[in-house]
Write a protein that holds these residues in place. Structure first.
Motif, PDB file in Angstrom:
ATOM      1  N   SER A 127       0.833  -1.216   0.000  1.00  0.00           N
ATOM      2  CA  SER A 127       0.000   0.000   0.000  1.00  0.00           C
ATOM      3  C   SER A 127       0.866   1.264   0.000  1.00  0.00           C
ATOM      4  O   SER A 127       0.399   2.349  -0.320  1.00  0.00           O
ATOM      5  CB  SER A 127      -0.940   0.008   1.207  1.00  0.00           C
ATOM      6  N   VAL A 128       2.134   1.108   0.365  1.00  0.00           N
ATOM      7  CA  VAL A 128       3.044   2.256   0.467  1.00  0.00           C
ATOM      8  C   VAL A 128       3.932   2.381  -0.774  1.00  0.00           C
ATOM      9  O   VAL A 128       4.202   3.473  -1.266  1.00  0.00           O
ATOM     10  CB  VAL A 128       3.924   2.133   1.739  1.00  0.00           C
ATOM     11  N   LYS A 129       4.362   1.222  -1.282  1.00  0.00           N
ATOM     12  CA  LYS A 129       5.343   1.228  -2.382  1.00  0.00           C
ATOM     13  C   LYS A 129       4.953   2.024  -3.618  1.00  0.00           C
ATOM     14  O   LYS A 129       5.814   2.663  -4.228  1.00  0.00           O
ATOM     15  CB  LYS A 129       5.708  -0.207  -2.751  1.00  0.00           C
ATOM     16  N   PRO A 130       3.683   2.004  -4.047  1.00  0.00           N
ATOM     17  CA  PRO A 130       3.352   2.786  -5.253  1.00  0.00           C
ATOM     18  C   PRO A 130       3.707   4.272  -5.117  1.00  0.00           C
ATOM     19  O   PRO A 130       3.981   4.928  -6.114  1.00  0.00           O
ATOM     20  CB  PRO A 130       1.845   2.603  -5.398  1.00  0.00           C
ATOM     21  N   PHE A 131       3.710   4.782  -3.903  1.00  0.00           N
ATOM     22  CA  PHE A 131       4.066   6.193  -3.697  1.00  0.00           C
ATOM     23  C   PHE A 131       5.580   6.414  -3.821  1.00  0.00           C
ATOM     24  O   PHE A 131       6.028   7.550  -3.917  1.00  0.00           O
ATOM     25  CB  PHE A 131       3.623   6.656  -2.308  1.00  0.00           C
ATOM     26  N   LEU A 132       6.337   5.337  -3.762  1.00  0.00           N
ATOM     27  CA  LEU A 132       7.799   5.458  -3.754  1.00  0.00           C
ATOM     28  C   LEU A 132       8.403   5.339  -5.145  1.00  0.00           C
ATOM     29  O   LEU A 132       9.617   5.299  -5.302  1.00  0.00           O
ATOM     30  CB  LEU A 132       8.405   4.387  -2.835  1.00  0.00           C
ATOM     31  N   LYS A 133       7.536   5.289  -6.141  1.00  0.00           N
ATOM     32  CA  LYS A 133       8.043   5.101  -7.509  1.00  0.00           C
ATOM     33  C   LYS A 133       8.302   6.405  -8.249  1.00  0.00           C
ATOM     34  O   LYS A 133       8.619   6.393  -9.431  1.00  0.00           O
ATOM     35  CB  LYS A 133       7.056   4.254  -8.310  1.00  0.00           C
ATOM     36  N   PHE A 134       8.140   7.527  -7.585  1.00  0.00           N
ATOM     37  CA  PHE A 134       8.262   8.819  -8.263  1.00  0.00           C
ATOM     38  C   PHE A 134       9.563   9.496  -7.842  1.00  0.00           C
ATOM     39  O   PHE A 134       9.816   9.670  -6.642  1.00  0.00           O
ATOM     40  CB  PHE A 134       7.062   9.715  -7.893  1.00  0.00           C
ATOM     41  N   LYS A 135      10.349   9.897  -8.832  1.00  0.00           N
ATOM     42  CA  LYS A 135      11.649  10.508  -8.545  1.00  0.00           C
ATOM     43  C   LYS A 135      11.486  11.825  -7.786  1.00  0.00           C
ATOM     44  O   LYS A 135      10.636  12.657  -8.157  1.00  0.00           O
ATOM     45  CB  LYS A 135      12.374  10.748  -9.881  1.00  0.00           C
ATOM     46  N   ASP A 136      12.301  12.014  -6.764  1.00  0.00           N
ATOM     47  CA  ASP A 136      12.291  13.241  -5.960  1.00  0.00           C
ATOM     48  C   ASP A 136      10.939  13.542  -5.312  1.00  0.00           C
ATOM     49  O   ASP A 136      10.636  14.701  -4.986  1.00  0.00           O
ATOM     50  CB  ASP A 136      12.760  14.445  -6.783  1.00  0.00           C
ATOM     51  N   LYS A 137      10.110  12.505  -5.154  1.00  0.00           N
ATOM     52  CA  LYS A 137       8.859  12.662  -4.407  1.00  0.00           C
ATOM     53  C   LYS A 137       8.972  11.821  -3.139  1.00  0.00           C
ATOM     54  O   LYS A 137       9.697  10.814  -3.111  1.00  0.00           O
ATOM     55  CB  LYS A 137       7.662  12.179  -5.240  1.00  0.00           C
TER      56      LYS A 137
END
Lengths: 272, 272
Positions: A127-137
């Motif tokens: 549930s958290v990982k999809p948010f971690l796929k964006f560079k510098d976000k």
């Protein structure tokens, strides 16, 4: 914005203040209510008055959603208005199954162009990982929150390893994302524990709500929470943005932001 | 809608199907994209085609937020279009400090007039209670979710009482709200555990996602999850609303909803 840029900003401005944009039609000065978009008008004046004295703005999504599509428009305009060198936090506390979290990530990182979003950890890694796929976000994961209810589940100790739930969250999450994309929410009202919490994640930034209206102690938080790259964004909302309910609200907000930042400057010199 | 009305609706329609409105511009039939509001047009036709075969609709907020203010408008129109005797669920997974949760409650219960909202329990009692102050409105609290990450934190066993986190959530929350205002999310992918989960909350309704695309077993869920007032709302989204990507999508959705509901009718006769 990456971690180095954020730290550079903190050093340059000598503050780690985040101003919470919890903009509430019931609390903003009455004379603004006749504006076409009172929420944006209020935010605009607050941003004009405070942007030299803070490094981040944190709109609380609930305040915008409560106004429906119009609120969403005010939020969009606010995001576009915030100077590009200031870090932005969507205080949204989202978190859902993978395909849904991906959509939330798109909404906040692409549609609204926030630098970061607060995420609730209950549903775990996917549930958290999809948010971690964006560079510098950035993901700012709830760890030990500032409210009374934090004690209900976050302090439960695990039979398997003796760790409290918030400790387990902080330790596990470090394998999901780097120090350049993951921060933790640690309430200022947990100041007595912040020394031990810092040991769990020595290099991560913490977003610290709870000073001001909620009563947390800024010096304790700074003394025990700071790391070599400062590692703190301390949020204040009501105490700054509602410092006055009159026509001088923006100047009053500026004074409050300045006051907190002057205190932060001292702590940066003392504890960094 | 209260619990008796919900149970009456289930008996009358002989189904406990909830249709998930996870409406995605990338997945709806191409011919709708030229409509002024493709998302609403899709939802409208899905609702027309399926409302006789379900008791609830569950828009997933992420899909609407990803579209900005326009998405919020599509959501509002969808809510207004859903027949008043059908239960509505804002799948929003919100939860924040008290004054913020109050605003979310206003947004979803007053502004959008949903019957219920899904809430994440991580921040504890004072983050959930503001949602429980509205008459005939419901909190659907995350307990044991359907995703793989459910195992990360929800299964942690407490040193103090041996309970797993989701068990603790379910037991504690029962002192916060009655069976007329509190449901729990229990994933269909946890079907092997649903018998023991039912014992933790014998009278509460469960919202059960995870059949269809996520692979949960409807008969097992029904056999072990049903209580004297049915106590189940089983959600299916993708398998119904995207049954066809062509012009016949609404009829295809109707056939799928009918098929699931016919199966549910059997289980209602067998297990209720």
């Amino acid at each position: 914005m990456n971690r180095k840029q954020l730290f550079d900003l903190i050093k340059q401005k000598q503050t780690y203040l985040c101003v919470g944009l919890d903009t509430d039609l019931d609390k903003i000065p009455k004379h603004l209510l006749s504006e076409k978009d009172p929420v944006f008008e209020f935010n605009k004046q607050i941003i004009d008055a405070t942007h030299q004295h803070c490094v981040a703005y944190k709109p609380n999504l609930a305040f915008y959603e409560a106004l429906g599509p119009k609120g969403w428009e005010s939020l969009q305009k606010t995001l576009e208005y915030i100077p590009k060198d200031i870090f932005t936090i969507a205080d949204a506390k989202r978190g859902d199954i993978g395909n849904t979290s991906s959509l939330y990530a798109k909404a906040f990182f692409e549609q609204l162009n926030f630098d970061s979003i607060t995420v609730a950890p209950y549903m775990g890694e996917d549930s958290v990982k999809p948010f971690l796929k964006f560079k510098d976000k950035w993901v700012i994961l709830l760890a030990h929150t500032s409210n009374i209810g934090a004690a209900d589940f976050q302090l439960i100790e695990s039979k398997a390893n003796g760790r409290r739930l918030y400790e387990e969250v902080m330790l596990r999450a470090q394998s999901w994302g780097s120090t350049d994309q993951l921060m933790f929410v640690v309430g200022a009202t947990q100041a007595d524990k912040i020394e031990s919490i810092r040991k769990l994640a020595p290099e991560h930034f913490f977003l610290v709500p709870g000073i001001g209206a909620q009563g947390g102690d800024l010096e304790l938080v700074s003394k025990f929470g700071m790391n070599e790259q400062c590692g703190l964004l301390v949020n204040s909302a009501r105490a700054i943005i509602y410092a006055s309910a009159e026509k001088d609200f923006a100047q009053a907000a500026k004074r409050e932001a300045e006051k907190v930042s002057e205190e932060m400057k001292i702590y940066l010199n003392k504890y960094l």
